[in-house]
Every structure is written in structure tokens, then in C-alpha cells.
Scaffold this motif. Structure first.
Motif, short mmCIF file in Angstrom:
data_model
loop_
_atom_site.label_atom_id
_atom_site.label_comp_id
_atom_site.label_asym_id
_atom_site.label_seq_id
_atom_site.Cartn_x
_atom_site.Cartn_y
_atom_site.Cartn_z
N ALA A 163 0.82 -1.21 0.00
CA ALA A 163 0.00 0.00 0.00
C ALA A 163 0.86 1.26 0.00
O ALA A 163 0.53 2.24 -0.67
CB ALA A 163 -0.93 -0.01 1.21
N ALA A 164 1.98 1.24 0.74
CA ALA A 164 2.85 2.42 0.82
C ALA A 164 3.50 2.72 -0.52
O ALA A 164 3.58 3.88 -0.95
CB ALA A 164 3.91 2.20 1.89
N VAL A 165 3.96 1.68 -1.22
CA VAL A 165 4.59 1.90 -2.53
C VAL A 165 3.55 2.36 -3.54
O VAL A 165 3.81 3.27 -4.35
CB VAL A 165 5.29 0.61 -3.00
CG1 VAL A 165 5.86 0.79 -4.40
CG2 VAL A 165 6.40 0.22 -2.03
N LYS A 166 2.35 1.78 -3.52
CA LYS A 166 1.30 2.22 -4.43
C LYS A 166 0.92 3.67 -4.17
O LYS A 166 0.64 4.43 -5.10
CB LYS A 166 0.07 1.31 -4.27
CG LYS A 166 0.19 -0.03 -4.96
CD LYS A 166 -1.12 -0.78 -4.93
CE LYS A 166 -1.06 -2.06 -5.75
NZ LYS A 166 -2.35 -2.80 -5.74
N ASP A 167 0.90 4.06 -2.91
CA ASP A 167 0.59 5.45 -2.58
C ASP A 167 1.65 6.40 -3.12
O ASP A 167 1.33 7.48 -3.63
CB ASP A 167 0.49 5.60 -1.05
CG ASP A 167 0.09 7.00 -0.63
OD1 ASP A 167 -0.99 7.46 -1.02
OD2 ASP A 167 0.88 7.65 0.08
N ALA A 168 2.93 6.01 -3.04
CA ALA A 168 4.01 6.84 -3.57
C ALA A 168 3.88 6.98 -5.09
O ALA A 168 4.07 8.07 -5.65
CB ALA A 168 5.37 6.25 -3.21
N ILE A 169 3.54 5.88 -5.76
CA ILE A 169 3.36 5.93 -7.22
C ILE A 169 2.16 6.79 -7.57
O ILE A 169 2.20 7.58 -8.52
CB ILE A 169 3.20 4.51 -7.78
CG1 ILE A 169 4.42 3.65 -7.46
CG2 ILE A 169 2.97 4.54 -9.28
CD1 ILE A 169 4.25 2.19 -7.79
N GLY A 170 1.07 6.64 -6.79
CA GLY A 170 -0.13 7.42 -7.06
C GLY A 170 0.10 8.92 -6.92
O GLY A 170 -0.37 9.72 -7.74
N LYS A 171 0.85 9.33 -5.90
CA LYS A 171 1.15 10.76 -5.74
C LYS A 171 1.98 11.28 -6.90
O LYS A 171 1.80 12.40 -7.36
CB LYS A 171 1.90 10.98 -4.42
CG LYS A 171 1.04 10.77 -3.19
CD LYS A 171 1.85 10.98 -1.92
CE LYS A 171 0.99 10.76 -0.68
NZ LYS A 171 1.78 10.93 0.58
N PHE A 172 2.89 10.46 -7.38
CA PHE A 172 3.72 10.89 -8.52
C PHE A 172 2.89 11.05 -9.78
O PHE A 172 3.05 12.00 -10.54
CB PHE A 172 4.83 9.87 -8.75
CG PHE A 172 5.48 9.96 -10.10
CD1 PHE A 172 6.27 11.04 -10.44
CD2 PHE A 172 5.28 8.96 -11.04
CE1 PHE A 172 6.87 11.13 -11.68
CE2 PHE A 172 5.88 9.03 -12.28
CZ PHE A 172 6.67 10.12 -12.61
N CYS A 173 1.95 10.14 -10.01
CA CYS A 173 1.15 10.18 -11.24
C CYS A 173 0.09 11.27 -11.20
O CYS A 173 -0.36 11.73 -12.24
CB CYS A 173 0.48 8.83 -11.48
SG CYS A 173 1.65 7.47 -11.78
N GLU A 174 -0.34 11.68 -9.98
CA GLU A 174 -1.41 12.66 -9.88
C GLU A 174 -0.91 14.09 -9.96
O GLU A 174 -1.70 15.02 -10.11
CB GLU A 174 -2.16 12.48 -8.56
CG GLU A 174 -2.99 11.21 -8.51
CD GLU A 174 -3.61 10.99 -7.16
OE1 GLU A 174 -3.39 11.85 -6.28
OE2 GLU A 174 -4.31 9.98 -6.96
N VAL A 175 0.38 14.33 -9.88
CA VAL A 175 0.89 15.70 -9.92
C VAL A 175 0.74 16.25 -11.33
O VAL A 175 1.30 15.70 -12.28
CB VAL A 175 2.38 15.74 -9.49
CG1 VAL A 175 2.93 17.15 -9.64
CG2 VAL A 175 2.50 15.27 -8.06
#
Length: 597
Positions: free
Chosen positions: A320-332
Motif C-alpha cells: 500500500a505504501a509503494v502504491k501510494d508513492a506511485i499514485g502521488k507521482f502520477c497525480e501531480v
């Protein structure tokens, strides 16, 4: 019957323990540097000569040892880290067994100079093969200075099995990197044969990663951070575009200790599912903080295998933590600051007068399914068109020749390509199926290997040189194989700080990712080890062939397929790739008849 069981002498017992704890020079550096960290050092220096064969020296400014402690530290199972068995489940230090120093002293000649802050004079202790040869007071700074010389001098069989200096130095730097990535607040430096390889100043974790692996690596990092009642996870993962086939830097640390964990590695890779191609690896630097009682590090002498009590729950938290980091990067969103000359987009204002929107007009009787009679366009007829053919020579009209199917003799056999991956062709015994990529790997491998050993490769200069960055451990291996790369047609110029400029490449490699190619060639050599010169040539030729071979999915015409088949059967081994994968198979004629019978 006489008694046959006897107690082993300490010197023999220490050599047995050293077989597991001290496997190579890198093991010595790992143990000594970890002891320096446990001693509270702020600056740690490592100096090696001949990749540790001749000399290893570790100097720290920690709290040092008294005269009694210096002597006792070389006794088996003498340690300051634990006092009772329960302390094994509340470890806060790197070492705890008390095996490292006696194991080192059992297979080398050791000199220790150490002093504590409350003593004016320090202690100098010299040992050889577990025997104390000399002990005297000496003037030295606060801290410890270990010098280990002639490793395995009394165990020639172990010394004989050490690898080349390049391989051993690569192992030393790998072990060194695993420690410096945990303690960015400590100053580290390492020298090899008088040359400084790394000089790391204290700073943040992100700065330490960039200092070790290059400034360009910094822009590919995504921060990971989560804290729960079970564990705290921090660190960084690479962006999807930083994925590599080989040589990706993947590090797990738990409570400041490096570990290998295939199960947690799968969690990180699953987070990047469908974001990177299958088989690609993502770099990551993940740090776990868990209660010491919830893990067991006392499994193997290397301490890289660790058991977790809540392994499955931590796996889910990590994913979940890694997916959250990827999600923040893609949403910027991307912000475009270049707005000069662009039209202004008005902001909605409910008070301002509204612009009237014209009412739509349509034909209510229109039916798209109703047939309409359209007026035919008049055909324009050109008169006198026969005169255009008067000047042409008259040809005798002959009846057309009917060509019976399969009567035409073809110049070359026809081949069929299936799904852009397999070449299918008829042979006497049935139907041959060839993997086009593996076949081309075999063809190019033998060609590159022959050219490399005969040094008949042509180079092609690059119009715009590209820069490739290496970690210190990879740069050591690159220096080892640089003459072979030059013989293959590469021209790499040293730019300093483990960066190299690719000035030229072997002819015929246009369109490839040259930076990734060189990095993979170095990673392949590290993975297979550097043995004989032929082994190095084989590793480099195979790596180059993998990159240059026609990819799966590329459409081939009959002539191209014919060339691949002919060149494949001219190779020394038509059945397998150099790494043992099958190239072709034959579907027997009788099996085909049974399937259709």
C-alpha cells in the motif's frame, strides 16, 4: 576403549568459526565498520591494499577501548552488546555474537591501536593466528584503528579461492554501500591502493543515495513513508521509467540492518504491475522500523536473513505504501509556465452578462434509413478515344496461360512467421519451429565472440556522446573490463565521479539505448564473475547479442527469415542459446498426421 572426544584448542575453534563469519575481505570490512558504528563513531575511514589481500585498515573516532577490553575483545563470545539470552530479542546494535574479532585474528595478522577519552595513553595489541604477540602502551587518538594484514596467511586453501582483485574490490564496495546507506549522519571514506574511491559527508538519506549512485539518480526517486502500529516504513522507490532488466539497486533495511527478503521484494514489484514491462526491476531503498522483539536476526552468521513475526501484515502495508508513492507521482499535474502569446481563458463570472447561445436547427422529417433517389451524375464521354491507340504496336493476342497451383518452382523455400515470434518451416521429418529472437542471439553471440577474440570490430563515432553513471562497485568492474569493451568497439572516457562518456560504439548497433547497454554489460559481468579472459569475452558478447538481436514481434519477410535460418545452421550450436535456452523444436510428421487423422 580409550576416550576419543576432546576439546578443540581455541585456535582451531576460531578457524572453524572464521569459515562462516570471514569468507572474504569484504566480510572483514563489514564486521569492523559495524563495530565502529556501534562504538558511536562520527567519522570512519577504510583503506585497502590489493583488494584486502595485503592490508585492510579501518579507522574510527568512536569511544575506543580500555587496555583490558582490547585484550578481551579477541576472545570467543566476548561482547559488549548483550548480557543475557533475552537481549537477543531486543537488539539495537549491529553485532552481538562476539565472533567477528576472534575469527579475523584466527586467519590474519592484526594490529589494534585504541584509546578511550579518559585515558592519556592508548593500547597497541598485535596478534597472529589467534596468538597475542605483543601488547604495549602507545600514543594514539581517541577511537580504534584496526589493521588486518595477510588475510588467510595460515589457511592457503581459503586464500587460493579468492577471486580477482576487481571482483573482491567490488564485493568490498557492495558491503560498504550497504552500511553507508543506513547511516547518512556519519562521514565515511574508502581508499584503494592509495586512491580515494568514496568520500561521503554527513547529510540526509536522499543526499547519501545521490552521493553513492550519482546525482542523476536523485531525480528518479519517489518518497515512501507510512507509520502504523505494526511497523514504520520509510525510504524511496524509483519511478517506472527507471526500471532496468539487470543491475537495479534494491535494498531492504530493518532497524538499520541490511537484509534480503524475496517476499517483500515481490510486494514492491507487484505495486509496479502494468507500469513496467515483465522482467524489469525497479530500484528501491526501503527502511523498516519494527519492535526488536518482533524480528529474529540470529538465523545466519551473515545476519542478512531475518524472520518477521507479522510478515504478511507488513507485506500488505509495504504494498500500500509503494502504491501510494506511485499514485502521488502520477497525480501531480504538469504546470506550463510558457504562456507568452497564448490566448487568455476567461474565468466564469455569474454576474457578467451571458453570451446568447444560438438555438440548434434540425429537420424533423430526416430519416437516415430512408432511401433517397439521387440524381445521377452525367458521364462525360470523350469522343475519338480510339485515335490514342493508333500509334501503339499491335500485339498478337494469345490465350492466357492457366498456372496450376504449386507448379511454379520457387527460388527459395517459403517460411511462415507466427505472431511475430516464431519462424515455421518445413523439414524432412516434419515442421520446424524456431524462436527468432533466440536464434538471432546465438548468431550474434558467435559473431561478436569471434570478432572480440580476433579484435576485428569496427567502431562508429557518436555525434553527441552520452553519459553513463555507475555506482562505485560497478565502476570497479567497468575498469576491469574496459580493455575488452575497447576491443569490442566502445570508446568510454572517464569524466570523474564514476561517470563515463560514450564516445563510440561498435558498428551496426544504431538505434539502441547505449547507456542501458553498457550498464547491462557491466551487470552481466558482475553476475557471472570475472574468471578467465574467455569468460569475460563470452559474457560481454552475450550481453551485446541480447541487446542487438531482433526483438520479438518484429515482422520479417521471407528473405530475412531465410537468412536467419541459414546463419543459425552455420553456428556451432543450433539448438541452444549461450545461456542454455532452447532455440528450436520439430513437430514430427507422424504427430501432425495423428492430429489431423
Amino acid at each position: 576403549m580409550s576416550d576419543v572426544i576432546q576439546l578443540l584448542p581455541d585456535s582451531v575453534a576460531n578457524q572453524i568459526a572464521a569459515g562462516e563469519v570471514i569468507q572474504r575481505p569484504a566480510s572483514v570490512i563489514k564486521e569492523l565498520v559495524e563495530n565502529a558504528v556501534d562504538a558511536g563513531a562520527h567519522t570512519i575511514r577504510v583503506l585497502v591494499v590489493d583488494a584486502g589481500r595485503t592490508s585492510i585498515q579501518v579507522i574510527d573516532d568512536g569511544k575506543g577501548m580500555s587496555e583490558t577490553d582490547a585484550r578481551l575483545a579477541f576472545e570467543r563470545h566476548a561482547t559488549s552488546k548483550i548480557r543475557k539470552a533475552d537481549d537477543l530479542f531486543a537488539l539495537t546494535t549491529m553485532g552481538f555474537r562476539g565472533e567477528a574479532l576472534p575469527s579475523i585474528a584466527a586467519v590474519a595478522q592484526v594490529e589494534l591501536r585504541t584509546r578511550t577519552e579518559d585515558n592519556e595513553l592508548g593500547t597497541c595489541l598485535r596478534l597472529s593466528g589467534s596468538k597475542v604477540e605483543e601488547q604495549e602502551p602507545v600514543s594514539c587518538p581517541v577511537g580504534s584503528n584496526f589493521k588486518v594484514e595477510n588475510l588467510f596467511f595460515n589457511v592457503p586453501a581459503r586464500r587460493k579461492f579468492l577471486k580477482t582483485n576487481a571482483t573482491e574490490l567490488n564485493n568490498i564496495l557492495t558491503a560498504f554501500e550497504r552500511i553507508v546507506l543506513v547511516y547518512p549522519e556519519i562521514n565515511f571514506s574508502i581508499h584503494s591502493n592509495g586512491q580515494e574511491l568514496l568520500n561521503l559527508k554527513s547529510g540526509t538519506l536522499r543526499q547519501r543515495i545521490a552521493d553513492v549512485f550519482g546525482k542523476r539518480f536523485n531525480q528518479d526517486l519517489l518518497e515512501v513513508k507510512v507509520e502504523t502500529a505494526i511497523c514504520k516504513i520509510t525510504g524511496f522507490v524509483g519511478k517506472p521509467e527507471s526500471a532496468k532488466k539487470k543491475g537495479a539497486h534494491d535494498y531492504f533495511f530493518v532497524n538499520g540492518r541490511f537484509m534480503k527478503h524475496a517476499y517483500f521484494h515481490k510486494a514492491v514489484m507487484q505495486a509496479f504491475e502494468r507500469l513496467v514491462p515483465v522482467g524489469m526491476q525497479i530500484p528501491y531503498f526501503i527502511y523498516f522500523e519494527v519492535a526488536p522483539a518482533d524480528i529474529d536476526v540470529n538465523i545466519h552468521p551473515t545476519k542478512t536473513e531475518i524472520k518477521f513475526e507479522n510478515e504478511q501484515a507488513i507485506w500488505q502495508i509495504l504494498l500500500a505504501a509503494v502504491k501510494d508513492a506511485i499514485g502521488k507521482f502520477c497525480e501531480v499535474p504538469q504546470i506550463d509556465f510558457d504562456t507568452e502569446g497564448q490566448p487568455d481563458i476567461p474565468v466564469f463570472n455569474p454576474v457578467s452578462p451571458q453570451v446568447e447561445i444560438p438555438a440548434p436547427s434540425y429537420n424533423p422529417s430526416y430519416n437516415p434509413f430512408k432511401q433517397h433517389q439521387h440524381a445521377e451524375r452525367p458521364k462525360k464521354v470523350y469522343e475519338g478515344w480510339e485515335q490514342l491507340y493508333d500509334q501503339l504496336p499491335q500485339q498478337s493476342q494469345q490465350p492466357p496461360v492457366e498456372i496450376e497451383a504449386f507448379d511454379v518452382e520457387e527460388k527459395s523455400p517459403m517460411h511462415y512467421q507466427y505472431k511475430g515470434r516464431y519462424i515455421m518451416t518445413a523439414v524432412k521429418s516434419g515442421l520446424m519451429i524456431i524462436d527468432q529472437y533466440r536464434a538471432d542471439v546465438r548468431i550474434r553471440y558467435e559473431r561478436y565472440l569471434s570478432q572480440l577474440e580476433s579484435q576485428t570490430v569496427n567502431s562508429q563515432r557518436m555525434l553527441f556522446p552520452e553519459v553513463v553513471q555507475f555506482s562505485p562497485s560497478d565502476a570497479v568492474m567497468l575498469e576491469r573490463i574496459l580493455p575488452e569493451l575497447t576491443a569490442m568497439g566502445f570508446d568510454l572516457s572517464d569524466l570523474g565521479q564514476f561517470s563515463y562518456g560514450i564516445q563510440a560504439i561498435p558498428a551496426g548497433l544504431e538505434g539502441l539505448n547505449y547507456v542501458r547497454l553498457v550498464q547491462d554489460m557491466v551487470s552481466d559481468t558482475i553476475e557471472k564473475g570475472t574468471g578467465s579472459l574467455h569468460d569475460i569475452h563470452s559474457s560481454l558478447a552475450l550481453s551485446l547479442a541480447r541487446h542487438a538481436a531482433i526483438p520479438q514481434g518484429q515482422i520479417l519477410n521471407n528473405e530475412e527469415m531465410e537468412n536467419i535460418i541459414n546463419e543459425l545452421f552455420a553456428c556451432s550450436n543450433v539448438n541452444y542459446t549461450p545461456d542454455g535456452k532452447a532455440i528450436l523444436c520439430i513437430l514430427p510428421q507422424r504427430d501432425i498426421e495423428q492430429l489431423l487423422g
